[in-house]
Design a protein around this motif. Structure first.
Motif, PDB file in Angstrom:
ATOM      1  N   THR A  24       0.890  -1.285  -0.104  1.00 15.07           N
ATOM      2  CA  THR A  24      -0.054  -0.106  -0.013  1.00 15.07           C
ATOM      3  C   THR A  24       0.793   1.235  -0.008  1.00 15.07           C
ATOM      4  N   GLN A  25       0.330   2.242  -0.528  1.00 10.36           N
ATOM      5  CA  GLN A  25       1.097   3.708  -0.805  1.00 10.36           C
ATOM      6  C   GLN A  25       0.003   4.817  -0.600  1.00 10.36           C
ATOM      7  N   GLU A  26       0.131   5.823   0.267  1.00 13.22           N
ATOM      8  CA  GLU A  26      -0.650   6.759   0.501  1.00 13.22           C
ATOM      9  C   GLU A  26       0.273   8.005   0.510  1.00 13.22           C
ATOM     10  N   PHE A  27      -0.414   9.139  -0.032  1.00 14.59           N
ATOM     11  CA  PHE A  27       0.007  10.465   0.037  1.00 14.59           C
ATOM     12  C   PHE A  27      -0.903  11.296   0.261  1.00 14.59           C
ATOM     13  N   ARG A  28      -0.595  12.215   0.962  1.00 14.56           N
ATOM     14  CA  ARG A  28      -1.425  13.248   1.797  1.00 14.56           C
ATOM     15  C   ARG A  28      -1.044  14.661   1.892  1.00 14.56           C
ATOM     16  N   LEU A  29      -2.171  15.718   1.710  1.00 15.17           N
ATOM     17  CA  LEU A  29      -1.715  17.130   1.763  1.00 15.17           C
ATOM     18  C   LEU A  29      -2.656  17.426   2.821  1.00 15.17           C
ATOM     19  N   GLN A  30      -2.271  18.479   3.723  1.00 22.01           N
ATOM     20  CA  GLN A  30      -3.171  18.802   4.803  1.00 22.01           C
ATOM     21  C   GLN A  30      -2.916  20.334   5.207  1.00 22.01           C
ATOM     22  N   SER A  31      -3.736  21.043   5.737  1.00 19.77           N
ATOM     23  CA  SER A  31      -3.962  22.364   6.223  1.00 19.77           C
ATOM     24  C   SER A  31      -2.822  22.181   7.480  1.00 19.77           C
ATOM     25  N   THR A  32      -2.301  23.398   7.459  1.00 21.53           N
ATOM     26  CA  THR A  32      -1.295  23.678   8.666  1.00 21.53           C
ATOM     27  C   THR A  32      -1.590  24.807   9.452  1.00 21.53           C
ATOM     28  N   ASP A  33      -2.622  25.527   9.253  1.00 18.66           N
ATOM     29  CA  ASP A  33      -3.212  26.707  10.303  1.00 18.66           C
ATOM     30  C   ASP A  33      -4.169  26.329  11.218  1.00 18.66           C
ATOM     31  N   PHE A  45      -4.546   7.161  -2.779  1.00 22.84           N
ATOM     32  CA  PHE A  45      -4.149   5.857  -2.152  1.00 22.84           C
ATOM     33  C   PHE A  45      -4.015   4.694  -3.207  1.00 22.84           C
ATOM     34  N   TYR A  46      -3.062   3.944  -3.006  1.00 24.64           N
ATOM     35  CA  TYR A  46      -2.932   2.764  -4.030  1.00 24.64           C
ATOM     36  C   TYR A  46      -2.749   1.366  -3.113  1.00 24.64           C
ATOM     37  N   GLU A  47      -3.228   0.369  -3.668  1.00 25.99           N
ATOM     38  CA  GLU A  47      -3.194  -0.845  -2.996  1.00 25.99           C
ATOM     39  C   GLU A  47      -3.176  -1.948  -3.995  1.00 25.99           C
ATOM     40  N   LEU A  48      -2.006  -2.782  -3.540  1.00 26.87           N
ATOM     41  CA  LEU A  48      -1.836  -4.077  -4.604  1.00 26.87           C
ATOM     42  C   LEU A  48      -2.048  -5.432  -3.492  1.00 26.87           C
ATOM     43  N   ASP A  49      -2.835  -6.435  -3.767  1.00 30.70           N
ATOM     44  CA  ASP A  49      -3.002  -7.365  -2.816  1.00 30.70           C
ATOM     45  C   ASP A  49      -3.119  -8.611  -3.794  1.00 30.70           C
ATOM     46  N   GLN A  50      -2.192  -9.589  -3.363  1.00 29.07           N
ATOM     47  CA  GLN A  50      -2.249 -10.642  -3.998  1.00 29.07           C
ATOM     48  C   GLN A  50      -2.369 -12.092  -3.024  1.00 29.07           C
ATOM     49  N   GLN A  51      -3.063 -12.975  -3.716  1.00 25.23           N
ATOM     50  CA  GLN A  51      -3.324 -14.296  -2.846  1.00 25.23           C
ATOM     51  C   GLN A  51      -3.286 -15.431  -3.636  1.00 25.23           C
ATOM     52  N   ILE A  52      -2.552 -16.525  -3.308  1.00 24.14           N
ATOM     53  CA  ILE A  52      -2.404 -17.764  -3.928  1.00 24.14           C
ATOM     54  C   ILE A  52      -2.857 -18.726  -2.603  1.00 24.14           C
ATOM     55  N   ASP A  53      -3.860 -19.769  -3.333  1.00 29.92           N
ATOM     56  CA  ASP A  53      -4.306 -20.569  -2.427  1.00 29.92           C
ATOM     57  C   ASP A  53      -4.158 -22.133  -2.946  1.00 29.92           C
ATOM     58  N   GLN A  54      -3.795 -23.088  -2.507  1.00 32.53           N
ATOM     59  CA  GLN A  54      -4.069 -24.389  -2.954  1.00 32.53           C
ATOM     60  C   GLN A  54      -4.397 -25.244  -1.902  1.00 32.53           C
ATOM     61  N   ASN A  55      -5.461 -26.137  -2.303  1.00 28.09           N
ATOM     62  CA  ASN A  55      -5.954 -27.138  -1.419  1.00 28.09           C
ATOM     63  C   ASN A  55      -5.764 -28.648  -2.059  1.00 28.09           C
ATOM     64  N   TYR A  56      -5.668 -29.482  -1.273  1.00 21.71           N
ATOM     65  CA  TYR A  56      -5.404 -30.880  -1.835  1.00 21.71           C
ATOM     66  C   TYR A  56      -6.215 -32.031  -0.870  1.00 21.71           C
ATOM     67  N   ARG A 103      -6.256  -4.644  -7.300  1.00 23.11           N
ATOM     68  CA  ARG A 103      -5.401  -3.274  -7.562  1.00 23.11           C
ATOM     69  C   ARG A 103      -6.570  -2.360  -7.311  1.00 23.11           C
ATOM     70  N   GLN A 104      -6.444  -1.348  -6.292  1.00 22.10           N
ATOM     71  CA  GLN A 104      -7.139  -0.295  -5.848  1.00 22.10           C
ATOM     72  C   GLN A 104      -6.322   0.978  -6.103  1.00 22.10           C
ATOM     73  N   TYR A 105      -7.251   2.126  -6.719  1.00 23.85           N
ATOM     74  CA  TYR A 105      -6.807   3.354  -6.598  1.00 23.85           C
ATOM     75  C   TYR A 105      -7.753   4.255  -5.916  1.00 23.85           C
ATOM     76  N   ALA A 106      -7.484   4.935  -5.145  1.00 20.10           N
ATOM     77  CA  ALA A 106      -8.377   6.032  -4.284  1.00 20.10           C
ATOM     78  C   ALA A 106      -8.057   7.428  -4.341  1.00 20.10           C
ATOM     79  N   ALA A 107      -9.015   8.315  -4.447  1.00 18.46           N
ATOM     80  CA  ALA A 107      -8.823   9.825  -4.166  1.00 18.46           C
ATOM     81  C   ALA A 107      -9.684  10.433  -2.878  1.00 18.46           C
ATOM     82  N   PHE A 108      -9.265  10.743  -1.855  1.00 20.57           N
ATOM     83  CA  PHE A 108     -10.096  11.038  -0.788  1.00 20.57           C
ATOM     84  C   PHE A 108      -9.849  12.658  -0.297  1.00 20.57           C
ATOM     85  N   PHE A 109     -11.049  13.345   0.149  1.00 22.56           N
ATOM     86  CA  PHE A 109     -10.840  14.830   0.955  1.00 22.56           C
ATOM     87  C   PHE A 109     -11.688  14.662   1.932  1.00 22.56           C
ATOM     88  N   ASP A 110     -11.153  15.353   3.107  1.00 25.28           N
ATOM     89  CA  ASP A 110     -11.966  15.384   4.387  1.00 25.28           C
ATOM     90  C   ASP A 110     -11.739  16.909   4.881  1.00 25.28           C
TER      91      ASP A 110
END
Length: 293
Positions: A24-33, A45-56, A103-110
């Motif tokens: 995961t990776q996130e970049f933020r800007l925020q007010s300082t006053d 925001f960015y996320e890459l998630d991978q899963q490999i499963d094997q059942n016998y 694979r997830q991309y996101a943009a946010f504002f608060d």
């Protein structure tokens, strides 16, 4: 006639192997006053998630048992060991392999705005773009047919807002209202042949298991109070109402015992909770928490 029972221990090993990777990776800007009536935070925001499963399941493992009763693999599973491009299917009676990644991309504002010293509004928005890929196979004699292979791509977008209105009635008493929407990403199911669970599928009116399932979402509403009484008693109380839509639920097929996940139904959760801290003396504090759902 009668015959003696021949003692024999039978076992079918069923190992599971899994591999996970998450970045995961996130970049933020925020007010300082801090003195400004308007405070804000924005980010990506960015996320890459991978899963490999094997059942016998090694149900063909014990050849001595087959010979003991004069049975073959074909007598039990109605087909012989598979000859496929999946070598383990020639040994295992059940072999499930899944490779799934998101694979997830996101943009946010608060942002929050203090209308007065007592009244403040906080609003946040988030837009998510999610793509889910899967590659999977199910093979082995317990499939009662040829190996099944599936792959797919499931893109989704999700808009999740939130809002909170806070009213500071006085320095010791706060009233608030919040609204929020949330989501949980989708996924995939291993393919299951119709022959393996025919009676279950017929009973449920299904032609097979869904290869993938979508996100489920929640919407929540909450009203609460936070009170400080004479610096001796702190109270936090709230009532809430939550709607849950497209619930990701695990369905176990009762006859064949195999499960899959699908989006089924909706639910409502509502209730209240109270938490109280009482500083009875300088050396003794009593806590009480009560909730009803």
């Amino acid at each position: 006639g009668t015959g003696a029972l021949i003692p024999h221990s039978y076992y079918a090993p069923a190992p599971t192997w899994a591999w996970f990777y998450n970045w995961t990776q996130e970049f933020r800007l925020q007010s300082t006053d801090t003195a400004s009536k308007f405070q804000w935070t924005a980010g990506l925001f960015y996320e890459l998630d991978q899963q490999i499963d094997q059942n016998y399941i090694y149900a063909h493992y014990d050849r001595q048992l087959f010979g003991l009763y004069g049975l073959t693999v074909q007598d039990i599973f109605f087909e012989d060991l598979e000859v496929t491009n999946n070598p383990s299917a020639q040994v295992n009676s059940w072999d499930v392999w899944q490779n799934q990644y998101t694979r997830q991309y996101a943009a946010f504002f608060d942002g929050s705005w203090a209308f007065t010293d007592q009244l403040k509004l906080d609003v946040g928005v988030r837009e998510s773009w999610i793509t889910y890929w899967f590659h999977e196979s199910t093979s082995g004699s317990q499939e009662f047919g040829p190996s099944l292979f599936a792959n797919g791509r499931n893109p989704e977008t999700s808009f999740t807002p939130k809002a909170s209105l806070n009213f500071q009635m006085d320095p010791n008493n706060l009233l608030y209202f919040t609204y929020a929407k949330g989501f949980r990403g989708g996924g995939a199911n291993s393919p299951i042949s119709y022959a393996s669970c025919a009676s279950d599928f017929q009973h449920l009116g299904l032609s097979g298991t869904p290869l993938s399932y979508k996100s489920d979402t929640t919407q929540s509403f909450e009203v609460g109070l936070k009170d400080n009484i004479a610096n001796r008693v702190q109270l936090a109380s709230s009532i809430y109402y939550i709607r849950w839509n497209g619930i990701q639920q695990l369905v176990i097929l009762p006859v064949c015992g195999i499960g899959f996940i699908g989006n089924f139904g909706e639910a409502v959760s509502k209730g209240f909770d109270i938490q109280a801290d009482w500083r009875a003396t300088d050396n003794l504090t009593l806590d009480l928490a009560v909730g009803y759902n």
